[in-house]
Motif scaffolding. Structure first.
Motif, short mmCIF file in Angstrom:
data_model
loop_
_atom_site.label_atom_id
_atom_site.label_comp_id
_atom_site.label_asym_id
_atom_site.label_seq_id
_atom_site.Cartn_x
_atom_site.Cartn_y
_atom_site.Cartn_z
N GLU A 233 -24.98 48.36 72.71
CA GLU A 233 -25.13 48.15 74.16
C GLU A 233 -26.25 47.15 74.45
OE1 GLU A 233 -23.52 52.53 75.67
OE2 GLU A 233 -25.67 52.19 75.40
N LYS A 234 -27.37 47.26 73.70
CA LYS A 234 -28.47 46.31 73.90
C LYS A 234 -28.05 44.89 73.52
CE LYS A 234 -32.32 49.49 72.94
NZ LYS A 234 -33.44 49.76 71.99
N ARG B 261 -25.47 42.87 75.74
CA ARG B 261 -25.99 42.24 76.98
C ARG B 261 -26.37 40.78 76.75
NH1 ARG B 261 -29.56 47.02 77.14
NH2 ARG B 261 -28.41 48.74 78.13
N LYS C 182 -24.62 38.73 74.92
CA LYS C 182 -23.35 38.02 74.83
C LYS C 182 -23.17 37.19 73.55
CE LYS C 182 -21.97 39.60 78.76
NZ LYS C 182 -20.91 40.64 78.78
N ALA D 68 -18.16 46.75 77.52
CA ALA D 68 -19.09 45.62 77.65
C ALA D 68 -18.38 44.27 77.49
CB ALA D 68 -20.19 45.75 76.61
#
Length: 595
Positions: free
Chosen positions: A363-364, A367, A369, A438
């Motif tokens: 998840e970190k 972000r 990309k 995500a």
């Protein structure tokens, strides 16, 4: 104690420098011509290896299928051994012709290239089974010492991949054993330092040369080591100063309107210095190998006509080289010769921002990309799939079990710790759901073990094909049979084969290859692109390696430092300071010339 006795190493270095700088144009031309000749031989060997693979229907060469090839294709093994012996013969021939060349220079002769070729060929008449066996053992044992000074396209292929060095570094016993091997190789290399000159110049038998070298180096090992070390350090210092001065000159030129022309000239100076350093190191080694006995006199007639020929050849060659390098410099500095690879986060982390292969780290990192998040999947005892890399739980969880010995429910209860973070081991279903949420594509590595079920790959593809396709995710594995089966079951999925070592270019219908950076070269990348296949390189964690991969033209890099690599690429695009580009090229120049 007299000055003569106190400074033998310095006197050796000064004498060697005098010889090198007196004949540097001829040395440089001869070295480059030899490399061009050997490059042609290497191309031929690659072609023959590829033909053998096609003829025997072998898709790839790796340590994973060597047993299968030995059992199923013994004739191919014999032919590959013949090619390997041919490579060793070429190494011996290369040493021989360089020794003859240096012997000519020491006697103030302009070497005659055609006669040097003839004389070096004549030395092969001395070779017999016993001599050849000794040379094989000598090159294996002395390679650690020899490679410090002498590197060519042939010797540059003999390297230990970074992932193996990392493994050794993490296991003290293996590190000690490797150190002892290098130390023993260095000692034996020094004791047999004079064997090749005595063989090639004085035409002694291998028994005589070995015995005489052993006698001559008695109580001289330390002295010879100091000579070599001093020559290496002082030579490296001189060229480091030259590189530093040229770099700071370009820093100043970057502030003027002459930045690009200045950069082309500055880079030319660095390239010539790099080529000279390679030739300088070779000459230092060959002079260090000269035994303290009378050597055979040169047999080549040195005429005024021949000297005039060498002058014309030297300056014509140097002029052509300068023109080609300036054209290369323009393309490099303008970004015309380098790729802009996609960035792939290795094991879903960025500079240790979490525990590898866990959802919090995913998840970190998502972000930020990255083009893909590379992660690992293993099968559990009950036929489910979890995200985990290591063969056992010891490193991250302090437990001795393997993932295949536990059920999914048992594994999901285990906490793994790394980089000051902790998290639960996730199922692949949960990890994939988080990635989809995500909008993050994955590069899924299927970790195959001997404990997996027979339908591991088939079950994985059947279960996740649609989800992976919708997410634009890709599949890869170190096991060729796994990726071949995955490609057959899901022909429209991107599937690549992970290669830890570049033995030979594989002949497959896969979409690409993920190659460890140590042995990857531009030939492999160019060959893949000709086959409409992509090449990812792993692990790329510093600017020098990144720049080398760009120059090779790779399509993607797998990195543990995604943000840092992204920043470097952005700076190259937005603020192309020529001094920084030249400095980056300086870090990789040696490997580029060897490639």
């Amino acid at each position: 104690m007299s000055k003569k006795k106190r400074l033998p190493s310095l006197r050796f270095w000064l004498g060697a420098n005098h010889l090198f700088w007196r004949f540097w144009p001829q040395i440089l031309v001869f070295s480059v011509l030899m490399n061009i000749l050997l490059e042609g031989v290497i191309i031929g060997l690659r072609w023959l290896t590829a033909k053998l693979m096609v003829e025997f229907n072998v898709a790839y060469l790796s340590y994973t299928n060597i047993g299968e090839i030995v059992l199923d294709h013994p004739l191919m093994v014999v032919l590959l051994v013949v090619l390997l012996l041919l490579v060793l013969l070429l190494v011996y021939w290369q040493f021989t012709i360089f020794m003859l060349f240096v012997n000519e220079l020491q006697h103030d002769h302009q070497p005659h290239f055609r006669q040097l070729m003839r004389q070096s060929a004549q030395r092969f008449r001395q070779l017999n089974g016993k001599t050849f066996l000794f040379l094989i053992l000598f090159f294996i044992l002395a390679l650690p010492a020899v490679s410090l000074f002498f590197s060519t396209q042939l010797l540059s292929k003999v390297v230990i991949p970074n992932f193996i060095l990392t493994f050794i570094d993490e296991h003290t016993l293996y590190a000690i054993l490797l150190f002892l091997f290098y130390l023993g190789g260095l000692w034996l290399g020094l004791r047999y330092l004079y064997v090749l000159p005595l063989l090639t110049l004085n035409r002694l038998s291998v028994q005589q040369a070995r015995r005489q070298s052993w006698q001559l180096t008695r109580h001289r090992n330390w002295a010879n080591f100091k000579r070599g070390l001093l020559a290496t350090l002082l030579g490296g210092l001189i060229f480091a100063v030259i590189n530093g001065l040229l770099y700071f000159l370009q820093v100043g030129l970057d502030q003027t309107r002459f930045a690009l022309p200045g950069a082309m000239i500055t880079m030319l100076g660095l390239e010539i210095a790099s080529l000279l350093l390679a030739s300088y190191s070779t000459i230092m080694l060959l002079l260090l190998m000269q035994p303290p006995v009378a050597l055979a006199q040169p047999q080549i007639a040195d005429t005024a006509k021949h000297r005039r020929f060498w002058r014309i050849l030297t300056w014509t060659f140097l002029s052509a080289t300068v023109a080609l390098l300036l054209a290369f410099n323009f393309g490099y500095l303008k970004g015309l010769l380098t790729s802009n690879p996609i960035l792939i986060s290795h094991r879903g982390v960025d500079a240790g921002n979490g525990v590898q292969n866990t959802i919090p780290a995913l998840e970190k990192t998502a972000r930020k990309k990255p083009a893909f998040i590379e992660m690992d999947v293993q099968e559990t005892k009950d036929g489910q799939f979890i995200c985990f890399h290591d063969p056992t739980l010891r490193q991250l969880a302090g437990r001795s079990e393997t993932p295949q010995q536990l059920t999914l429910a048992q594994l999901q209860k285990i906490t793994v710790r790394e980089h000051g973070y902790q998290a639960k081991i996730p199922s692949f279903d949960d990890y994939l759901a988080s990635a989809n949420k995500a909008h993050q594509p994955l590069l899924v590595e299927l970790k195959v073990t001997t404990h997996d079920s027979p339908n591991f790959t088939k079950n994985f593809i059947r279960r996740y094909y649609q989800a992976l396709k919708q997410n634009d995710s890709q599949i890869q594995s170190l096991d060729y049979q796994t990726v071949a089966q995955a490609k057959k079951l899901a022909p429209d999925l991107f599937v690549d084969y992970i290669m830890p070592y570049n033995f030979a270019f594989p002949e497959t219908n896969l979409n690409g290859y993920a190659m460890e950076v140590t042995t990857l070269n531009s030939y492999f990348v160019d060959k893949a692109h000709q086959q409409q296949q992509l090449v990812y390189s792993w692990d790329v964690n510093d600017q020098a390696t990144l720049n080398k991969m760009q120059l090779y033209g790779v399509d993607g890099i797998i990195t543990d430092r995604y943000s840092a690599m992204k920043q470097i690429l952005a700076q190259q695009k937005d603020q192309p300071h020529y001094a920084a580009l030249i400095n980056s090229f300086t870090d990789i120049a040696g490997s580029v010339w060897a490639d």
